[in-house]
Design an enzyme around this catalytic site. Structure first.
Site, PDB file in Angstrom:
ATOM      1  N   HIS A 142     -18.451  20.356 -50.330  1.00  0.00           N
ATOM      2  CA  HIS A 142     -19.192  19.763 -49.217  1.00  0.00           C
ATOM      3  C   HIS A 142     -18.414  19.622 -47.916  1.00  0.00           C
ATOM      4  CE1 HIS A 142     -17.968  15.326 -50.301  1.00  0.00           C
ATOM      5  NE2 HIS A 142     -17.001  16.172 -50.526  1.00  0.00           N
ATOM      6  N   HIS A 143     -17.152  20.095 -47.877  1.00  0.00           N
ATOM      7  CA  HIS A 143     -16.424  20.068 -46.597  1.00  0.00           C
ATOM      8  C   HIS A 143     -16.497  21.408 -45.871  1.00  0.00           C
ATOM      9  CE1 HIS A 143     -14.991  16.193 -47.690  1.00  0.00           C
ATOM     10  NE2 HIS A 143     -14.240  16.635 -48.681  1.00  0.00           N
ATOM     11  N   CYS A 144     -17.153  22.395 -46.496  1.00  0.00           N
ATOM     12  CA  CYS A 144     -17.215  23.717 -45.875  1.00  0.00           C
ATOM     13  C   CYS A 144     -18.549  23.888 -45.160  1.00  0.00           C
ATOM     14  CB  CYS A 144     -17.062  24.803 -46.934  1.00  0.00           C
ATOM     15  SG  CYS A 144     -16.920  26.454 -46.218  1.00  0.00           S
ATOM     16  N   ASN A 186     -19.005  16.448 -44.731  1.00  0.00           N
ATOM     17  CA  ASN A 186     -19.163  16.924 -43.346  1.00  0.00           C
ATOM     18  C   ASN A 186     -19.593  18.382 -43.225  1.00  0.00           C
ATOM     19  OD1 ASN A 186     -16.538  17.542 -44.344  1.00  0.00           O
ATOM     20  ND2 ASN A 186     -15.797  17.888 -42.265  1.00  0.00           N
TER      21      ASN A 186
END
Length: 356
Positions: A142-144, A186
């Site tokens: 979920h940070h990509c 993010n």
């Protein structure tokens, strides 16, 4: 016109929409030990579920690697080209020595497992719509976002799964992301910043990575947690906000990012949730989605301790024993009594273990 993808071909009519491949696990030259990640946790989860007789190899869906063409549904060509530089991958995975390896080794040993997990999430999205639920034993990067990786996340599998569904599956035009990893999600937030079709709920430790103020603008329900938050407060907040989120926006799919880095003692998460608290949390999300008839896709995301795999397996066993993993008989050619019996026995065994 959407390109043709193997990821959406119907899997064999085995019964469980649980997606996995041995290719998920990252192991080479001990480099994986330089990151707090248990890089073999995915295989361990599957082994625990096999020991409990919940699944067998031929009853789970084999994940396939996402191709460049699949990845380009979300990612820019420029970003995918950057991954051909080992130092970029070293930065994203936070394993500095990777920078010194030839890129063909990095592709095979680091990025291929992540691409296979990404393919698994895309496949699980379609399965969830078909069967009412699906679990990718990996994924949750979920940070990509479309043009930037980070925090061990090289591909935007959550964004990809949702975009695939929007583009290829009739009747799926609204999605809710429930992100309960200890870190702010993010990546998908940046990707869906101005997209009214996607509703994001995110509960995270407000003081840790990534602290992405811009991405926070995409969160419709923001639950910012303090250091050392414990079960009672956490579960109450999760319950209130998951219910609120699903009452406020009626999605066609829930993507549940079920990070276990909220576990007490996690070196990166900074929260203090017990194993039982994690099992209960997953139950809260599944109950909320299933009671409304909304398909749910679960990905396992972050979780950096050796005991994490056992907790994920226990959670899946608990969901099963509570009847929250309904079996769609129509989708199964395997109605053999021996399997049904096995499943019933494992549920009985599990319900004897007290989760209180």
């Amino acid at each position: 016109r959407p390109h043709r993808t193997e990821l959406y071909e119907a899997p064999p009519s085995g019964c469980w929409p649980i997606v996995y491949s041995p290719d998920y696990n990252i192991t080479f030259m001990g480099l994986e030990k330089l990151h707090p990640f248990d890089a073999g946790k995915w295989g361990k989860v599957i082994n625990f579920l096999k020991e409990e007789k919940l699944i067998a190899d031929d009853l789970i869906v084999q994940a396939r690697e996402a191709t460049d063409e699949d990845l380009l549904v979300v990612h820019t060509r420029r970003y995918l080209n950057k991954l051909k530089w080992s130092f970029v991958v070293a930065t994203i995975t936070e394993i500095p020595p990777v920078a010194f390896l030839p890129n063909f080794v990095v592709q095979r040993k680091v990025l291929k497992p992540l691409r296979t997990q990404t393919g698994g999430t895309i496949m699980a999205g379609k399965l969830a719509v078909d069967r009412g639920w699906a679990i990718n034993v990996g994924g949750g990067f979920h940070h990509c976002s479309s043009d930037k990786g980070g925090g061990f996340c090289a591909y935007a599998d959550i964004t990809l799964a949702i975009k695939f569904l929007f583009e290829r599956v009739q009747g799926v035009s609204r999605a809710t992301i429930i992100d309960l990893d200890a870190h702010q999600g993010n990546g998908h937030e940046r990707d869906f910043m101005d997209d009214p079709r996607v509703y994001i709920m995110d509960a995270y430790n407000r003081y840790i990575y990534p602290g992405d103020g811009f991405a926070k603008r995409a969160i419709k329900r923001k639950v910012e947690l303090e250091w050392g938050t414990e079960d009672t407060e956490y579960l109450q907040k999760v319950h209130t906000h998951v219910e609120g989120a699903l009452n406020e926006f009626k999605p066609d799919i829930v993507v549940y990012n079920a990070g276990t880095d909220i576990l007490d003692g996690d070196p990166l998460g900074g929260l203090a949730i017990s194993p039982q608290g994690i099992v209960k949390r997953d139950e809260v999300v599944f109950r909320a989605a299933r009671s409304r008839g909304v398909p749910v896709l679960m990905v396992t995301s972050g979780g950096y301790q050796k005991r994490t795999a056992r907790i994920i397996a226990d959670s899946i066993l608990n969901l099963h024993s509570l009847g929250l993993l309904g079996r769609q008989q129509t989708a199964c050619a395997l109605g053999s009594p021996s399997l049904d019996q096995m499943v019933r026995d494992s549920a009985k065994d599990f319900s004897n273990l007290s989760l209180q």
